[in-house]
Scaffold this motif. Structure first.
Motif, PDB file in Angstrom:
ATOM      1  N   ILE A 146       0.863  -1.233  -0.072  1.00 15.38           N
ATOM      2  CA  ILE A 146      -0.112   0.045  -0.118  1.00 15.38           C
ATOM      3  C   ILE A 146       0.967   1.150  -0.100  1.00 15.38           C
ATOM      4  O   ILE A 146       0.572   2.451  -0.445  1.00 15.38           O
ATOM      5  N   ASP A 147       2.169   0.996   0.313  1.00 16.49           N
ATOM      6  CA  ASP A 147       3.085   2.173   0.517  1.00 16.49           C
ATOM      7  C   ASP A 147       3.390   2.822  -0.982  1.00 16.49           C
ATOM      8  O   ASP A 147       3.823   3.843  -1.386  1.00 16.49           O
ATOM      9  N   LYS A 148       3.163   1.658  -2.007  1.00 20.87           N
ATOM     10  CA  LYS A 148       3.509   2.382  -3.360  1.00 20.87           C
ATOM     11  C   LYS A 148       2.329   2.832  -4.242  1.00 20.87           C
ATOM     12  O   LYS A 148       2.152   2.974  -5.305  1.00 20.87           O
ATOM     13  N   LEU A 149       1.142   2.924  -3.528  1.00 19.76           N
ATOM     14  CA  LEU A 149      -0.090   3.251  -4.140  1.00 19.76           C
ATOM     15  C   LEU A 149       0.016   4.571  -5.002  1.00 19.76           C
ATOM     16  O   LEU A 149      -0.211   4.404  -6.082  1.00 19.76           O
ATOM     17  N   GLU A 150       0.423   5.935  -4.428  1.00 17.94           N
ATOM     18  CA  GLU A 150       0.536   6.891  -5.319  1.00 17.94           C
ATOM     19  C   GLU A 150       1.225   6.560  -6.407  1.00 17.94           C
ATOM     20  O   GLU A 150       1.075   7.168  -7.616  1.00 17.94           O
ATOM     21  N   LYS A 151       2.626   5.892  -6.277  1.00 15.99           N
ATOM     22  CA  LYS A 151       3.546   5.806  -7.400  1.00 15.99           C
ATOM     23  C   LYS A 151       2.868   4.962  -8.350  1.00 15.99           C
ATOM     24  O   LYS A 151       2.990   5.543  -9.523  1.00 15.99           O
ATOM     25  N   LEU A 157     -12.946  -0.648  -4.405  1.00 14.81           N
ATOM     26  CA  LEU A 157     -12.623  -0.832  -3.165  1.00 14.81           C
ATOM     27  C   LEU A 157     -13.141  -2.114  -2.318  1.00 14.81           C
ATOM     28  O   LEU A 157     -14.246  -2.104  -2.214  1.00 14.81           O
ATOM     29  N   ALA A 158     -12.274  -2.849  -1.761  1.00 16.10           N
ATOM     30  CA  ALA A 158     -12.844  -4.045  -0.902  1.00 16.10           C
ATOM     31  C   ALA A 158     -11.896  -4.294   0.137  1.00 16.10           C
ATOM     32  O   ALA A 158     -11.329  -5.137   0.439  1.00 16.10           O
ATOM     33  N   ILE A 159     -11.838  -3.311   1.070  1.00 14.69           N
ATOM     34  CA  ILE A 159     -11.019  -3.266   2.336  1.00 14.69           C
ATOM     35  C   ILE A 159     -12.154  -3.081   3.562  1.00 14.69           C
ATOM     36  O   ILE A 159     -13.281  -2.377   3.246  1.00 14.69           O
ATOM     37  N   PRO A 160     -11.770  -3.138   4.704  1.00 21.74           N
ATOM     38  CA  PRO A 160     -12.889  -3.040   5.532  1.00 21.74           C
ATOM     39  C   PRO A 160     -13.388  -1.802   5.792  1.00 21.74           C
ATOM     40  O   PRO A 160     -12.459  -0.686   5.433  1.00 21.74           O
ATOM     41  N   ALA A 161     -14.476  -1.788   6.313  1.00 24.51           N
ATOM     42  CA  ALA A 161     -15.408  -0.341   6.513  1.00 24.51           C
ATOM     43  C   ALA A 161     -14.446   0.643   7.010  1.00 24.51           C
ATOM     44  O   ALA A 161     -14.354   1.859   6.808  1.00 24.51           O
ATOM     45  N   GLU A 162     -13.815   0.288   8.237  1.00 33.29           N
ATOM     46  CA  GLU A 162     -13.128   1.071   9.112  1.00 33.29           C
ATOM     47  C   GLU A 162     -11.948   2.012   8.361  1.00 33.29           C
ATOM     48  O   GLU A 162     -11.742   2.978   8.659  1.00 33.29           O
ATOM     49  N   GLU A 163     -11.418   1.298   7.530  1.00 33.46           N
ATOM     50  CA  GLU A 163     -10.403   2.003   6.386  1.00 33.46           C
ATOM     51  C   GLU A 163     -10.512   2.622   5.460  1.00 33.46           C
ATOM     52  O   GLU A 163      -9.865   3.485   4.608  1.00 33.46           O
ATOM     53  N   ALA A 164     -11.800   2.413   5.217  1.00 29.05           N
ATOM     54  CA  ALA A 164     -12.415   2.922   3.792  1.00 29.05           C
ATOM     55  C   ALA A 164     -12.437   4.422   3.527  1.00 29.05           C
ATOM     56  O   ALA A 164     -11.828   4.845   2.492  1.00 29.05           O
ATOM     57  N   GLN A 165     -12.903   5.159   4.473  1.00 25.92           N
ATOM     58  CA  GLN A 165     -12.864   6.680   4.492  1.00 25.92           C
ATOM     59  C   GLN A 165     -11.472   7.149   4.031  1.00 25.92           C
ATOM     60  O   GLN A 165     -11.060   7.975   3.390  1.00 25.92           O
ATOM     61  N   GLU A 166     -10.497   6.739   4.922  1.00 28.17           N
ATOM     62  CA  GLU A 166      -9.235   7.295   4.963  1.00 28.17           C
ATOM     63  C   GLU A 166      -8.487   6.905   3.368  1.00 28.17           C
ATOM     64  O   GLU A 166      -7.959   7.740   2.897  1.00 28.17           O
ATOM     65  N   MET A 167      -8.761   5.670   3.106  1.00 24.14           N
ATOM     66  CA  MET A 167      -8.227   5.153   1.845  1.00 24.14           C
ATOM     67  C   MET A 167      -8.820   5.957   0.769  1.00 24.14           C
ATOM     68  O   MET A 167      -8.063   6.318  -0.336  1.00 24.14           O
ATOM     69  N   ALA A 168     -10.330   6.271   0.715  1.00 24.88           N
ATOM     70  CA  ALA A 168     -10.676   7.082  -0.283  1.00 24.88           C
ATOM     71  C   ALA A 168     -10.273   8.478  -0.652  1.00 24.88           C
ATOM     72  O   ALA A 168     -10.092   8.837  -1.548  1.00 24.88           O
ATOM     73  N   GLU A 169     -10.002   8.984   0.823  1.00 20.71           N
ATOM     74  CA  GLU A 169      -9.312  10.114   0.585  1.00 20.71           C
ATOM     75  C   GLU A 169      -7.993  10.359  -0.144  1.00 20.71           C
ATOM     76  O   GLU A 169      -7.726  11.093  -0.801  1.00 20.71           O
ATOM     77  N   ARG A 170      -7.430   9.205   0.355  1.00 25.92           N
ATOM     78  CA  ARG A 170      -5.942   9.199  -0.285  1.00 25.92           C
ATOM     79  C   ARG A 170      -5.852   8.838  -1.560  1.00 25.92           C
ATOM     80  O   ARG A 170      -5.000   9.496  -2.541  1.00 25.92           O
ATOM     81  N   ILE A 171      -6.660   8.032  -2.118  1.00 25.36           N
ATOM     82  CA  ILE A 171      -6.641   7.805  -3.441  1.00 25.36           C
ATOM     83  C   ILE A 171      -7.267   8.979  -4.451  1.00 25.36           C
ATOM     84  O   ILE A 171      -6.903   9.099  -5.324  1.00 25.36           O
ATOM     85  N   MET A 172      -8.389   9.756  -3.834  1.00 28.26           N
ATOM     86  CA  MET A 172      -8.658  10.838  -4.347  1.00 28.26           C
ATOM     87  C   MET A 172      -7.603  11.959  -4.660  1.00 28.26           C
ATOM     88  O   MET A 172      -7.684  12.337  -5.840  1.00 28.26           O
ATOM     89  N   ASN A 183     -20.626   4.731   4.042  1.00 26.80           N
ATOM     90  CA  ASN A 183     -20.376   5.899   2.972  1.00 26.80           C
ATOM     91  C   ASN A 183     -19.148   6.459   2.791  1.00 26.80           C
ATOM     92  O   ASN A 183     -18.452   6.583   3.767  1.00 26.80           O
ATOM     93  N   LEU A 184     -18.871   6.954   1.936  1.00 26.10           N
ATOM     94  CA  LEU A 184     -17.616   7.726   1.686  1.00 26.10           C
ATOM     95  C   LEU A 184     -18.066   9.357   1.540  1.00 26.10           C
ATOM     96  O   LEU A 184     -18.769   9.714   0.668  1.00 26.10           O
ATOM     97  N   TYR A 185     -17.231  10.028   2.353  1.00 21.95           N
ATOM     98  CA  TYR A 185     -17.463  11.426   1.974  1.00 21.95           C
ATOM     99  C   TYR A 185     -16.289  12.021   1.360  1.00 21.95           C
ATOM    100  O   TYR A 185     -15.108  12.184   1.967  1.00 21.95           O
ATOM    101  N   LEU A 186     -16.549  12.749   0.189  1.00 15.86           N
ATOM    102  CA  LEU A 186     -15.563  13.079  -0.836  1.00 15.86           C
ATOM    103  C   LEU A 186     -15.980  14.296  -1.550  1.00 15.86           C
ATOM    104  O   LEU A 186     -17.068  14.495  -1.537  1.00 15.86           O
TER     105      LEU A 186
END
Ligand SMILES: NC(=O)c1ccc[n+]([C@@H]2O[C@H](COP(=O)([O-])OP(=O)(O)OC[C@H]3O[C@@H](n4cnc5c(N)ncnc54)[C@H](O)[C@@H]3O)[C@@H](O)[C@H]2O)c1
Ligand SMILES: NC(=O)c1ccc[n+]([C@@H]2O[C@H](COP(=O)([O-])OP(=O)(O)OC[C@H]3O[C@@H](n4cnc5c(N)ncnc54)[C@H](O)[C@@H]3O)[C@@H](O)[C@H]2O)c1
Lengths: 216, 216
Positions: free
Chosen positions: B132-137, B149-164, B178-181
């Motif tokens: 996951i550290d290579k994500l942006e690259k 996105l198929a990760i646990p709910a608790e991680e989803a928002q943070e990940m969504a912001e990151r990939i955005m 729900n994702l808030y973006l």
DNA sequence: TTCACACTGTTACAAAAATCACAGCGAATA
DNA sequence: TATTCGCTGTGATTTTTGTAACAGTGTGAA
């Protein structure tokens, strides 16, 4: 009571999921505009949806969380637990089973079926997996009305007809094919590749136009 | 060209899937009412949807299968292949990856990501799984705009912001949250338990009332 | 060549869904 | 007690979506 549209049902189910994720001791009440932010729908939409199920809040406090969840439960759920089966315990079937089991009070996955003898006649992920020959028997015995279909597309139509005859009234279909059945069965199709195509389409649109109006 | 509604896009994508499953040598042409039967929508709806994308058939022969699929391709797909990544190679992620890969010409799953070191830095189901550290690259390198996105709910928002932030423009979200973006990302939520609840609700309705009007 | 036919494309219409906008209300404040 | 405030509930309105209807069209039969 007037007929509530399918989309409104979906929203109500979503409201409930959101409300259940909140802690009533932190926050005993919620306003329509807060739920609007959390759900992505407008506050007017929410008030109207709640009106449709006959729920009333207070103009001062808003909606009581516990109370509203209770009303949604009453509206969405049946009195009795509803029994569900999964047909096809492949990769997808197992993922669904694992995810869905014990997640809702009123919905219980009571059986799974597969045609592969390696999988049958044992407990998999907490649920007994039966051979497909026992289908009608178990559906009747366990009073199953809803099936999650996760078998290959080529087998789906035949299986759908078979379970319809066995008394199934709702199918959540993950096979990438349409099912042709009498209209006394409710079918919800969830083809993932279609979903990817849709997201791909709209992501392109955003890339070109810079924004999107509607969030689903 | 006038704005085509989201639901119409979904229908067009479905028409294409249906048409692709037919053999043009058996059946070079198809009438709107035939596609209506196959898709569950009305023939008028279909004619209108096809009008929206500027496709014309012949009043005598109907629609040429090859031709229509080609027009749908042009409308639905991008010129270039669209690159997609899956984040979270758990049970569900692997099932999706396995199902979606190589299913569409213009959509390619070019990378997967997981935070579990046991899964990373190897090829899984034909796709390289990165840490996951290579994500942006990798998103940048491989020009990825769409994520499943198929990760646990608790991680989803943070990940969504990151990939955005990393430039993703479309998310197909299987985490039950729900994702808030910002609204320059298109989000499609696919919570399976909500789908089961919906089917359970309508199956009950059918049991009580004996039929259903609308097929989705 | 004319006509009947079965379809499409499109416009006009109807139904459904979402939004607006505001009356009414209870609490808080002074 | 009077006044303000921000919310809900809901009729009115707008917008969106789907349906109906029919003129126009090419084909093949007569
Ligand atoms: N894998 C996915 O993410 C995914 C996504 C969307 C749709 N689908 C569809 O879902 C279905 C299952 O996908 P999968 O990845 O789990 O496939 P899979 O091959 O891993 O599993 C299919 C399972 O169904 C069983 N099966 C086959 N025919 C059967 C029958 N007639 N009765 C009972 N059981 C039967 C097989 O024994 C197997 O266990 C396929 O139609 C697939 O296209 C899969
Ligand atoms: N299993 C299902 O059928 C199903 C259905 C609907 C929704 N979901 C949801 O989908 C998600 C995944 O389900 P699953 O059954 O595959 O779970 P799983 O536990 O099998 O897989 C989760 C995977 O995500 C990885 N992961 C976790 N956090 C991550 C992060 N921050 N970045 C990258 N990778 C991370 C984990 O290492 C693991 O490989 C969950 O949110 C689940 O609730 C699952």
């Amino acid at each position: 009571m007037k007929q509530i549209p399918e989309k409104a049902i979906e929203r109500l189910i979503l409201y409930r999921r959101i409300l259940m994720s909140l802690n009533p001791s932190d926050r005993p009440n919620i306003f329509s505009h807060e739920l609007a932010t959390l759900s992505g729908f407008s506050s007017a939409q929410i008030r109207r949806d709640l009106m449709a199920i006959g729920y009333s809040g207070s103009p001062v406090k808003g909606y009581s969380l516990n109370n509203l969840v209770e009303s949604l439960n009453e509206f969405i759920d049946s009195e009795e637990k509803q029994h569900v089966a999964i047909i096809g315990l492949g990769q997808l079937g197992r993922a669904i089973l694992n995810y869905c089991k014990n997640r809702r009070k009123k919905i219980e996955i009571v059986a799974s079926f597969d045609k592969d003898p390696q999988k049958t006649d044992q407990v998999i992920l907490g649920t007994h997996c039966y051979g497909i020959d026992k289908l009608e028997k178990i559906i009747k015995e366990k009073n199953i009305r809803v099936v999650i279909l996760a078998i290959p597309a080529e087998e789906a139509q035949e299986m759908a007809e078979r379970i319809m005859k066995a008394g199934i009234r709702g199918i959540l279909n993950y096979a990438p094919t349409n099912l042709y059945l009498d209209n006394d069965v409710f079918v919800e199709n969830r083809d993932m590749i279609l979903a990817v195509e849709k997201v791909a389409y709209f992501s392109r649109k955003i890339d070109k136009e810079g924004f999107v109006e509607s969030l689903s």
